[in-house]
Structures are given as C-alpha cells and as structure tokens.
Scaffold this active site. Structure first.
Site, PDB file in Angstrom:
ATOM      1  N   THR A 125       0.818  -1.209   0.000  1.00  0.00           N
ATOM      2  CA  THR A 125       0.000   0.000   0.000  1.00  0.00           C
ATOM      3  C   THR A 125       0.854   1.262   0.000  1.00  0.00           C
ATOM      4  O   THR A 125       1.969   1.270   0.536  1.00  0.00           O
ATOM      5  CB  THR A 125      -0.915   0.030   1.243  1.00  0.00           C
ATOM      6  OG1 THR A 125      -1.534   1.322   1.369  1.00  0.00           O
ATOM      7  CG2 THR A 125      -0.115  -0.223   2.520  1.00  0.00           C
ATOM      8  N   GLU A 127       0.331   3.660   1.807  1.00  0.00           N
ATOM      9  CA  GLU A 127       0.441   4.121   3.197  1.00  0.00           C
ATOM     10  C   GLU A 127       1.810   3.791   3.784  1.00  0.00           C
ATOM     11  O   GLU A 127       2.199   4.378   4.803  1.00  0.00           O
ATOM     12  CB  GLU A 127      -0.660   3.506   4.053  1.00  0.00           C
ATOM     13  CG  GLU A 127      -2.046   4.070   3.795  1.00  0.00           C
ATOM     14  CD  GLU A 127      -2.244   5.473   4.366  1.00  0.00           C
ATOM     15  OE1 GLU A 127      -1.526   5.827   5.325  1.00  0.00           O
ATOM     16  OE2 GLU A 127      -3.113   6.203   3.861  1.00  0.00           O
ATOM     17  N   TYR A 148      -1.540   0.489  10.504  1.00  0.00           N
ATOM     18  CA  TYR A 148      -1.830  -0.163   9.230  1.00  0.00           C
ATOM     19  C   TYR A 148      -0.625  -0.094   8.309  1.00  0.00           C
ATOM     20  O   TYR A 148      -0.179  -1.104   7.762  1.00  0.00           O
ATOM     21  CB  TYR A 148      -3.046   0.498   8.569  1.00  0.00           C
ATOM     22  CG  TYR A 148      -3.261   0.050   7.143  1.00  0.00           C
ATOM     23  CD1 TYR A 148      -3.735  -1.225   6.865  1.00  0.00           C
ATOM     24  CD2 TYR A 148      -2.981   0.899   6.066  1.00  0.00           C
ATOM     25  CE1 TYR A 148      -3.929  -1.648   5.557  1.00  0.00           C
ATOM     26  CE2 TYR A 148      -3.172   0.486   4.770  1.00  0.00           C
ATOM     27  CZ  TYR A 148      -3.640  -0.786   4.511  1.00  0.00           C
ATOM     28  OH  TYR A 148      -3.819  -1.207   3.207  1.00  0.00           O
ATOM     29  N   LYS A 152       1.732  -3.278   7.084  1.00  0.00           N
ATOM     30  CA  LYS A 152       1.874  -3.585   5.664  1.00  0.00           C
ATOM     31  C   LYS A 152       3.338  -3.527   5.231  1.00  0.00           C
ATOM     32  O   LYS A 152       3.761  -4.261   4.335  1.00  0.00           O
ATOM     33  CB  LYS A 152       1.031  -2.618   4.839  1.00  0.00           C
ATOM     34  CG  LYS A 152      -0.438  -2.975   4.775  1.00  0.00           C
ATOM     35  CD  LYS A 152      -0.653  -4.249   3.977  1.00  0.00           C
ATOM     36  CE  LYS A 152      -2.096  -4.466   3.598  1.00  0.00           C
ATOM     37  NZ  LYS A 152      -2.281  -5.621   2.716  1.00  0.00           N
TER      38      LYS A 152
END
Length: 325
Positions: A125, A127, A148, A152
């Site tokens: 991701t 992010e 998160y 990831k």
C-alpha cells in the site's frame, strides 16, 4: 486450467479479481473468514459459477493455511486479506499487525511448507510511504504513519525476503488508493458518494468528515486488479507501484461528487474532529512509470470521474432500497 487462491475475496479488490480470473478461465478459490459469512454481497453474483470455490479460514491460522494450500495446489496466490482501515488500525493495532503482517508470514510459510511451486502477490500500500514527499515510486523511502502502514511494511519486506531467500516468485503491488462502487461505506470516498445520494433524496441533511486537505491519488479498482494479474504474468518477480499520478484533496472529491447532483458541498459537509488520525499522511501521489514500461499498465480513470461513477451507483442502490420499502 490455472488455479488461483485469493485471500480477502469478499472485499472490493477480491471480488473484482475473482471476476477477472474467472473471465480468463481460471479455477478460483477464495478464503472466507467465518465472520464474513453474512457480508458476501460483493461476490453473490458469482455464487453459481462452477469454477469458484470458497473455503473457511483465517490468515492468523497458519496450520489451516498449510493444509488449504496443499489441498488447492494453486498456480497463483493473491494475498488481499487485511485489516485495511487506517483510522481503525490506531484503535486495533494488535489485530491489525496480527492479520496484516503475521498473516502474510503464515501464508508465505504455508506455501513453502506445502511444497507448492506457485506465484505470490502481496497487496502492499501507498500508506507505507507515509510522510515521504510525493511523487512516490518503488525507490522512495518508506515512513509509515499508522499501525496499518507499519504492518503492511512488515508484510512487504517479508515478501521481499522470501523472494530473495527462497527463490519464490513473490511480488508486491504498492497500490495507491483505488475506489469503486464496491468500496466499504466507512472509507471516505464511499462515505461521500453515499451521502450525496441520501441528501439528494432528502434522507440525510449532512455528512460529517475529518481532514479535507489530505491529498490522495485515487484510481479505479477494476483497473488495479488487472495490474495485480499482470505482475504475476511477468518473466521475473519484482515490485510495482500502481497509481494515476494525479493527486486530489478530499475537498476536491467532495466538490466533484456533490456537483454531480447539482449540490453545493459546503452546505452539507460538517467537520468532525473525531475522524482525524493521530498522525496524518498529508500527500500520496504515485509514479507508476515502471509498471507502464514493464507491464504495459496505465490507469485510465481519474479521481473526479470516479466520484461521478460512484455517485450514480449509490443513487441506483438507494433507489432499489426505496422501491423495496
């Protein structure tokens, strides 16, 4: 017939990927958590397809994954299962890490333990970039700003490690935000377009949002799952950014969505501090030139076009509900 195993098949990306692979003649197997038994609306239309098989399981159960991978013997594995809501990850950091990071380790370990020769896709991701200034590409520094993003990133590096240590054909798709009418209603884009439809019908009088200045690179989910598939068809495993290359603020998305219904967004959007993250990611704008050059992939749908598509879909959903009522 190629066999594919998809974790997170009931999610936005999983449902589109299942459609894509079934259309290409794959035998598709999906991992479904028992708690997802009542939330399969995204794949209900595929229920009668004889080439789709669903299996109960969980990424946190490593032993069950070994048995399942050995039973299916997939040619391709797509790990899309995750706790994927950034704001919620601050409230549930342990569960987020267990599912996203340790779950990926369990799945990769299951592939090795089962002795299966397959290709593996990890859903990474944007992010993971966090506070790194845009544009972000495969060589940009990672600096996640949420549990998160951090979970990831661990899964991402675990995938890289299994590729380098064990020769596994393992790739990570570093996907920037991608939306669709199947996006969960707790994600900001869907929250906005659902509100437009409800306000237009006089059911709601406003919607509450958090940070309107955050900049995101929004694309269309069906295009991005095709990019996932292309990564596993390449001659050599590698990591790829998928993005449109264009950033818009949440305010821009609001304006486009409300304007599609001839509404002034400023009359209906209210600020709610509780939707702010403890640490914000200000701007994510991806550079997917590598994917374009090596995979022939390029985003086609812009964020503002996507806002209009999603508003129309939520209008149709609401009309069906009102007719049933």
């Amino acid at each position: 017939m190629k066999r594919a195993f998809i974790t997170g098949i009931t999610g936005q990306d999983g449902s589109y990927l299942a459609e894509l692979l079934l259309g290409k003649g794959y035998d598709v197997h999906g991992l479904v958590r028992r708690s997802s038994a009542m939330t399969r609306t995204r794949i209900d239309h595929l229920n009668n397809n004889p080439n789709l098989t669903l299996h109960y399981g969980d990424l946190t159960d490593g032993v069950a994954l070994v048995n399942l991978v050995r039973e299916i013997e997939p040619h391709e594995v797509y790990n899309l299962g995750a706790m994927s809501h950034v704001k919620v990850s601050f409230e549930m950091p342990d569960y987020t890490t267990s599912t996203n990071a340790i779950g990926t380790l369990h799945l990769l370990s299951a592939i090795r333990a089962a002795g299966i020769d397959c290709r593996f896709y990890q859903a990474s991701t944007s992010e993971m970039f966090g506070s790194t200034p845009p544009p972000q590409n495969e060589d940009s520094k990672f600096h996640p700003r949420s549990p998160y993003g951090a979970s990831k990133l661990q899964a991402h590096w675990t995938t890289v490690n299994y590729r380098e240590a064990y020769g596994l054909f393992a790739v990570s798709g570093i996907l920037f935000n991608h939306e669709s009418p199947r996006r969960g209603e707790n994600f900001v884009t869907r929250k906005i377009t659902k509100a437009v439809a409800a306000i237009e019908e006089g059911i709601w009088d406003h919607v509450e949002l958090g940070n309107l200045t955050a900049i995101r690179d929004w694309g269309f989910a069906p295009e991005y799952v095709e990019g996932m598939w292309r990564m596993l068809q390449a001659d050599e495993p590698d990591d790829y950014v998928l993005a449109t290359g264009v950033g818009h603020t949440v305010r821009d998305f609001c304006e486009a969505a409300f304007a599609h219904a001839d509404l002034d967004w400023e009359k209906y959007v209210r600020y709610n501090e509780s939707f702010e993250r403890p640490s914000e990611v200000d701007a994510l704008i991806g550079d997917s030139s590598k994917a374009h050059e090596k995979l022939g992939w390029k985003a086609q749908t812009t964020a503002l076009d996507l806002a209009r598509v999603m508003v129309d879909a939520d209008r149709e959903d609401l009309a069906r509900l009102l007719n049933k009522g």
